[in-house]
Design a protein around this motif. Sequence first.
Motif, PDB file in Angstrom:
ATOM      1  N   ARG A  36      44.235 100.108  35.495  1.00 12.76           N
ATOM      2  CA  ARG A  36      42.848 100.169  35.017  1.00 12.76           C
ATOM      3  C   ARG A  36      41.960 100.894  36.015  1.00 12.76           C
ATOM      4  O   ARG A  36      41.083 101.679  35.627  1.00 12.76           O
ATOM      5  CB  ARG A  36      42.315  98.756  34.752  1.00 12.76           C
ATOM      6  CG  ARG A  36      42.933  98.079  33.542  1.00 12.76           C
ATOM      7  CD  ARG A  36      42.226  96.776  33.213  1.00 12.76           C
ATOM      8  NE  ARG A  36      42.924  96.056  32.150  1.00 12.76           N
ATOM      9  CZ  ARG A  36      43.837  95.138  32.341  1.00 12.76           C
ATOM     10  NH1 ARG A  36      44.177  94.783  33.585  1.00 12.76           N
ATOM     11  NH2 ARG A  36      44.428  94.541  31.334  1.00 12.76           N
ATOM     12  N   LEU A  91      38.714 102.924  28.175  1.00 11.39           N
ATOM     13  CA  LEU A  91      39.632 102.498  27.123  1.00 11.39           C
ATOM     14  C   LEU A  91      38.879 101.762  26.017  1.00 11.39           C
ATOM     15  O   LEU A  91      39.298 100.700  25.558  1.00 11.39           O
ATOM     16  CB  LEU A  91      40.725 101.603  27.727  1.00 11.39           C
ATOM     17  CG  LEU A  91      41.511 102.193  28.892  1.00 11.39           C
ATOM     18  CD1 LEU A  91      42.517 101.162  29.430  1.00 11.39           C
ATOM     19  CD2 LEU A  91      42.240 103.467  28.485  1.00 11.39           C
ATOM     20  N   TRP A 104      40.808 100.788  22.880  1.00  9.74           N
ATOM     21  CA  TRP A 104      42.154 100.282  23.159  1.00  9.74           C
ATOM     22  C   TRP A 104      42.710  99.438  22.015  1.00  9.74           C
ATOM     23  O   TRP A 104      43.902  99.531  21.688  1.00  9.74           O
ATOM     24  CB  TRP A 104      42.167  99.479  24.455  1.00  9.74           C
ATOM     25  CG  TRP A 104      43.538  98.948  24.779  1.00  9.74           C
ATOM     26  CD1 TRP A 104      44.024  97.688  24.519  1.00  9.74           C
ATOM     27  CD2 TRP A 104      44.620  99.661  25.386  1.00  9.74           C
ATOM     28  NE1 TRP A 104      45.333  97.576  24.939  1.00  9.74           N
ATOM     29  CE2 TRP A 104      45.722  98.782  25.473  1.00  9.74           C
ATOM     30  CE3 TRP A 104      44.743 100.965  25.874  1.00  9.74           C
ATOM     31  CZ2 TRP A 104      46.947  99.158  26.025  1.00  9.74           C
ATOM     32  CZ3 TRP A 104      45.963 101.343  26.425  1.00  9.74           C
ATOM     33  CH2 TRP A 104      47.048 100.449  26.499  1.00  9.74           C
ATOM     34  N   SER A 145      41.142 106.351  24.645  1.00 11.48           N
ATOM     35  CA  SER A 145      42.268 105.826  25.429  1.00 11.48           C
ATOM     36  C   SER A 145      43.296 106.911  25.704  1.00 11.48           C
ATOM     37  O   SER A 145      43.736 107.099  26.847  1.00 11.48           O
ATOM     38  CB  SER A 145      42.923 104.646  24.703  1.00 11.48           C
ATOM     39  OG  SER A 145      42.072 103.533  24.676  1.00 11.48           O
ATOM     40  N   CYS A 170      41.847 109.542  28.053  1.00 11.25           N
ATOM     41  CA  CYS A 170      41.747 108.978  29.398  1.00 11.25           C
ATOM     42  C   CYS A 170      43.109 109.017  30.092  1.00 11.25           C
ATOM     43  O   CYS A 170      43.222 109.431  31.259  1.00 11.25           O
ATOM     44  CB  CYS A 170      41.225 107.554  29.296  1.00 11.25           C
ATOM     45  SG  CYS A 170      41.070 106.669  30.846  1.00 11.25           S
TER      46      CYS A 170
END
Length: 245
Positions: free
Chosen positions: A30, A39, A42, A117, A120
């Motif tokens: 994280r 996220l 997510w 997500s 990222c």
Amino acid sequence: MTDHQASSPETLQTLIRQDGFAFVTPETMRRLLAPTGHLVDWTAFAASWEQLGPDTYLAAKGRHRRRRHAVFSAGPAGGFTRPPHQPHYQSLDYNSLQGGIERWFEPVLPAIADGSSMQCILHFCRDFFGTLAPSVRQWHVEVHQFRIEARIGEAGEPTPEGVHRDGVDYVLVLLIDRVNIESGTTSIHAPDGELLGSFTLTHPLDAALVDDARVCHGVTAVTPHDPTQPAHRDVLVVTFRAVES
């Protein structure tokens, strides 16, 4: 902290330079992902594993795996370009079970590929692997959503081809979820087969970072904890391969 866990990009990169792999806990993952995005989607991202298509190339052999696949192109900075959908290909040198053929899988859904997500994760990988290989000007990136299903009397095989290399430069294996399963231990090996380390991805965002040019990896079969209930292991695999100019 074990020998192959670390809490910063620099120490993880040092581990990979030295040993060819590193295990990353969810807490560390994280923190690593935070600089490249959030996220925020997510829940929907993880839920998309319920929409994977069957891996028909394995189904004929009695193995149960579902997946989606996508290809991206990226430079050392900027965004990721997704070309028209294309097959996944590995030579027989890297996949004796399914190499030498073009394998077409259902594409990663646009909302998932373009979501926060996935983007990222992709940007983290590009920044992290790019530091290890600063001379690379173009990356060929492949994304695989995998669900390995375990059934009564039929263990699920995350790596049916056995201990192997993927034929790329770097690999991220990120656990999304595991439900009612046992085992699924990742092992890392030197090219001569020597065991270098092992760990089990247990919690969402547990991850392995691998220098695929230097080490081989495999995952033991998974079995249901309760054989009367559905059992599966969901992972995201992201591979980066330098494109020769």
